[in-house]
Design an enzyme around this catalytic site. Structure first.
Site, short mmCIF file in Angstrom:
data_model
loop_
_atom_site.label_atom_id
_atom_site.label_comp_id
_atom_site.label_asym_id
_atom_site.label_seq_id
_atom_site.Cartn_x
_atom_site.Cartn_y
_atom_site.Cartn_z
N ASP A 132 0.88 -1.17 0.00
CA ASP A 132 0.00 0.00 0.00
C ASP A 132 0.92 1.23 0.00
O ASP A 132 2.10 1.12 0.36
CB ASP A 132 -0.89 -0.03 1.24
CG ASP A 132 -1.67 1.26 1.42
OD1 ASP A 132 -2.28 1.70 0.43
OD2 ASP A 132 -1.64 1.83 2.52
N ASP B 97 -1.72 -0.88 6.10
CA ASP B 97 -1.91 -0.38 7.47
C ASP B 97 -3.31 0.11 7.75
O ASP B 97 -3.64 0.39 8.91
CB ASP B 97 -0.93 0.77 7.73
CG ASP B 97 -1.34 2.04 6.99
OD1 ASP B 97 -1.72 1.93 5.81
OD2 ASP B 97 -1.29 3.12 7.59
N ASP C 89 -7.04 -1.48 3.38
CA ASP C 89 -6.16 -2.58 2.99
C ASP C 89 -6.65 -3.93 3.48
O ASP C 89 -6.10 -4.96 3.09
CB ASP C 89 -4.74 -2.33 3.55
CG ASP C 89 -4.17 -1.00 3.10
OD1 ASP C 89 -4.34 -0.67 1.91
OD2 ASP C 89 -3.58 -0.29 3.92
#
Length: 805
Positions: A406, A604, A608
């Site tokens: 990410d 995080d 996600d």
């Protein structure tokens, strides 16, 4: 009235039951391999008050959850010792019950065995060998009796059968050798695994037990400390509970929790975690959690659960061993019965062969091949600040072909700075719009939300989240809330559809230099916009290159704009091989399925979670990540150092190689003894030595993973130098000069470094805690050098010229 009293009684009863239930740890030296686990479970699970029983074979640790009023620790120890398990309660200090010397039976047996070796010169010494058997066999006989009574076929039963067989054949010296080797093996294995046991104890005993109340100076149990209690922590003391510093400043050693080797400076307003140590200074900490909900408590629980879980390889070996032992015993019986029935010549050789096969029926070395290596790898990772939720994930991680990142909060710091904030309507003041946005954003956990709230507070605008109605979060799009009768949507370009707006934001060329754009819709109309930016984490570039050197494909998946993704890729010098932007959470999950498996996903945030769940291995940023991401991930990084990702993959590969080596070692040695036996060299003592030696070799080989040298976490040369500040100088800024009352004011970043009245320069990097006066030096000829922006900590920051290089 009665129903209310009943509810109170029920709640009090439940509370009392919770207080009565206790988790106890025992050292059980009588455990050799998983064959004894079945015996322990049979002995304990039928006892009143015992709820769960878990055994960690590599460290001979028993974990029992029990009702203290029904059965105490001492009673559990008594029951275990009746089963000859040599159990003892593990102390809270983590001191392990470990025998420094073998038992008296073993030592006397060994001395008599040495004396009996003279029978080749003086035959009556064979009776000394018999005495050696009689003395040494007593502990084995007691254990085999308990196993036989509980219908468990383990190494002790096989040892007794082998001794009886050799005595029957009048090979007294060989019988004495078998007894001594079996007796000494248990002690040698417990000593060999001592380092692993100590590592386990350190991890499970990280939780502090006492706390000091700041107001009264009273020392209390951490379990009795409530939320928002102010605790005193002096220099050299361990922080007892997670909290926020409300007074003082100090350097905190977080090495045990996060694996970071350098102390972290903490001052008023900083978050501190239980289990970390105050190195200097005095701080008062206001608790933000109770003892059971602290990060260190959750970490200890995860470590414990991971150590008791089984990988797929281990499950397969245990399943094979379940049928292997009975099959070999049947073969051994056939080698006795068939030659006797057919009246073969040299039946003594067949009987010796049967005994060799019988001793080989114990697959201890084979069974220990996987759990010991897995245990050592999990312990090494946990001590370095990486938590794996089970051995199965370690096995998958070793085979990873693709790593997807990410962007926000993973590749980048997630510490956003608002660069511009505009209103698009002359009748809507910027102050009002900023108040609306900050109030709604204060209910969100996204890193961008915090930046907007902080930006509003710079102008003395106090957000009021309690005034926001109908708040809703749309992952990958934005948020919504009602405030002062206004229907407000805040987010990226996609939020326009949610707001039912006819105006779609246009993508400007360059998109504000790669900065992230946020749009504000009020009652379906585009009312304003703002831009934010952040920078790549220190060490991300090294981590990506390290993964590529390991032939692992790197991918960036972000919901941010293409320009923002390109900006991050630019900072990483185009290191990431595939970049996909403007993705919804479901898009990330879909792309994960299309990538070459096995795939590891690092994230995080809430956005996600679907991708983390879809990936073969989900890696979440533990301390800064959302609770959902942490829950969904299979691996948790306790610090924000992305360099630990390639390191834990190296560790996983090293552990997988150790498992293969252990399996080859144990199979080859056992097979070699059997081949020699069938070739005419049927030596029972050699079979016993092979069994004992295989277990020791497997343990010692696996323990190499705990060493500081070699592959794995904690060995990167990059960790021996302080982190460098790779943030763009544009992120270090002063309060923008703007007229907050101007209805169409344009607020933008105007300086790269904030200056105090005395000209001191302040770095926004968290490693900096002081300011320093610095006068620019005359530039060297022929090229002028940019002015330095170093901070007082001695070189954690770079100049712009160094960054570009």
């Amino acid at each position: 009235m009665d129903s209310g009293l009943d509810e109170v009684r029920v709640s009090l009863l439940e509370k009392n039951n919770e207080e009565r239930v206790r988790k106890s740890y025992f050292d059980v030296l009588g455990v050799c391999c998983s064959s004894e686990v079945a015996l322990i479970e049979k002995v304990l699970k039928n006892l009143d008050g015992v709820q769960t029983v878990r055994v960690i074979v590599p460290t001979r640790t028993l974990i029992v959850v029990h009702d203290e009023l029904q059965i105490t620790q001492s009673q559990i120890v008594k029951v275990l010792n009746l089963a000859r398990m040599e159990a003892n309660v593990r102390s809270n200090q983590g001191d392990n019950f470990m025998k420094k010397w073998p038992s008296p039976y073993t030592m006397v047996c060994g001395i008599l065995l040495i004396v009996s070796l003279g029978l080749y010169f003086y035959s009556p010494l064979k009776w000394v060998a018999v005495a050696s058997v009689v003395v040494g066999i007593y502990p084995i006989l007691r254990k085999s009796f308990v196993s036989f009574k509980n219908l468990v076929l383990d190494i002790n039963v096989l040892a007794i059968m082998a001794v009886i067989g050799t005595m029957f054949l009048k090979d007294y010296l060989e019988a004495a050798t078998i007894v001594f080797l079996f007796s000494i093996a248990e002690w040698l294995e417990s000593r060999a695994s001592l380092e692993a046991t100590v590592a386990m104890s350190e991890l499970l005993n990280m939780e502090p037990e006492k706390a000091v109340i700041a107001e009264t100076g009273e020392t209390v149990n951490v379990a009795d400390v409530r939320l928002s209690t102010v605790l005193a922590v002096k220099a050299g003391e361990v922080i007892p509970i997670d909290g926020i510093v409300v007074e003082g400043e100090a350097e905190i050693d977080e090495k045990l929790l996060t694996g970071e080797s350098f102390p972290v400076f903490k001052q008023k307003g900083a978050t501190v975690l239980a289990g970390t140590m105050n190195l200097n200074g005095y701080i008062a900490v206001k608790t933000t959690a109770v003892a059971d909900d602290c990060v260190v408590s959750k970490m200890a629980r995860l470590v414990e659960e991971a150590q008791t879980s089984k990988s797929r390889t281990q499950q397969l070996i245990d399943k094979i061993a379940k049928y292997y032992t009975p099959a070999v015993i049947i073969l051994s019986i056939c080698l006795v019965v068939v030659p006797a029935a057919l009246k073969f010549d040299d039946r003594d050789w067949w009987y010796h062969l049967a005994l060799v096969v019988l001793v080989s029926a114990c697959p201890c070395g084979l069974i220990l091949s996987t759990p010991v290596a897995t245990f050592c790898a999990l312990s090494k990772a946990a001590k370095s600040g990486v938590l794996l939720k089970g051995g199965d994930h370690l096995e998958t991680l070793a085979k990873v072909k693709t790593v997807a990142f990410d962007k926000t909060g993973t590749i980048t710091t997630g510490e956003f700075v608002v660069n511009e904030f505009r209103t698009l309507h002359a009748d809507l003041s910027l102050k009002t719009l900023l108040y609306w946005v900050a109030s709604i954003e204060s209910k969100s956990s996204h890193p961008m939300a915090k930046a907007v709230v902080d930006y509003a507070q710079l102008y003395s605008i106090k957000p009021q989240p309690e005034a926001v109605m109908e708040f809703h979060n749309y992952p990958g799009e934005g948020i919504h809330g009602k405030l002062e009768s206004q229907d407000i949507y805040i987010g990226n370009r996609r939020i326009a559809l949610r707001a039912r707006s006819e105006t779609m934001p246009e993508i400007e060329s360059g998109a504000s230099g790669g900065k992230t754009r946020g749009y504000v819709y009020c009652n379906g109309t585009l009312a304003g916009w703002f831009s934010l930016s952040d920078a790549c984490r220190s060490g991300t570039f090294q981590a990506v290159n390290e993964l590529k050197s390991m032939n692992i494909l790197t991918v960036m998946l972000t919901g941010d704009s293409h320009a923002a993704a390109a900006q991050a890729q630019n900072q990483l010098q185009e290191a990431i091989e595939i970049v996909r932007a403007e993705l919804l959470p479901e898009d990330k999950a879909r792309i994960i399925k299309e990538l070459e498996a096995p795939v590891a996903m690092i994230g995080d945030g809430i956005n996600d979670a679907p991708a983390l769940a879809t990936a073969d291995i989900g890696i979440s940023m533990g301390l800064d990540g959302s609770a959902l991401a942490t829950e969904t991930g299979n691996i948790i990084l306790m610090s924000n150092d992305i360099r630990k990702v390639p390191e834990v993959i190296k560790l996983a590969r090293a552990a997988y190689n150790k498992v293969i080596q252990n399996l080859v070692l144990s199979s080859t040695i056992k097979g070699g003894v059997l081949v020699l036996a069938f070739a005419g060299y049927a030596l029972v003592w050699a079979a016993v030595l092979a069994d004992v030696g295989t277990c020791l070799l497997v343990i010692f080989n696996s323990m190499l993973l705990l060493r500081s040298s070699g592959h794995g976490i904690g060995n990167s040369k990059n960790h021996n130098v302080p982190e460098k500040c790779l943030k763009d100088p544009e992120q270090v800024f002063t309060l923008p000069v703007a007229d907050i009352e101007n209805p169409i004011s344009e607020i933008r970043d105007t300086a790269t470094v904030s200056e105090t009245a005395g000209g001191a320069k302040i770095c926004r990097k968290k490693c900096c805690s002081k300011t320093v006066d610095e006068t620019p030096q005359p530039p060297p000829a022929p090229e002028p050098a940019p002015p330095s922006t170093k901070c007082a900590t001695g070189g954690c920051c770079k100049t712009k010229g160094q960054m570009d290089a």
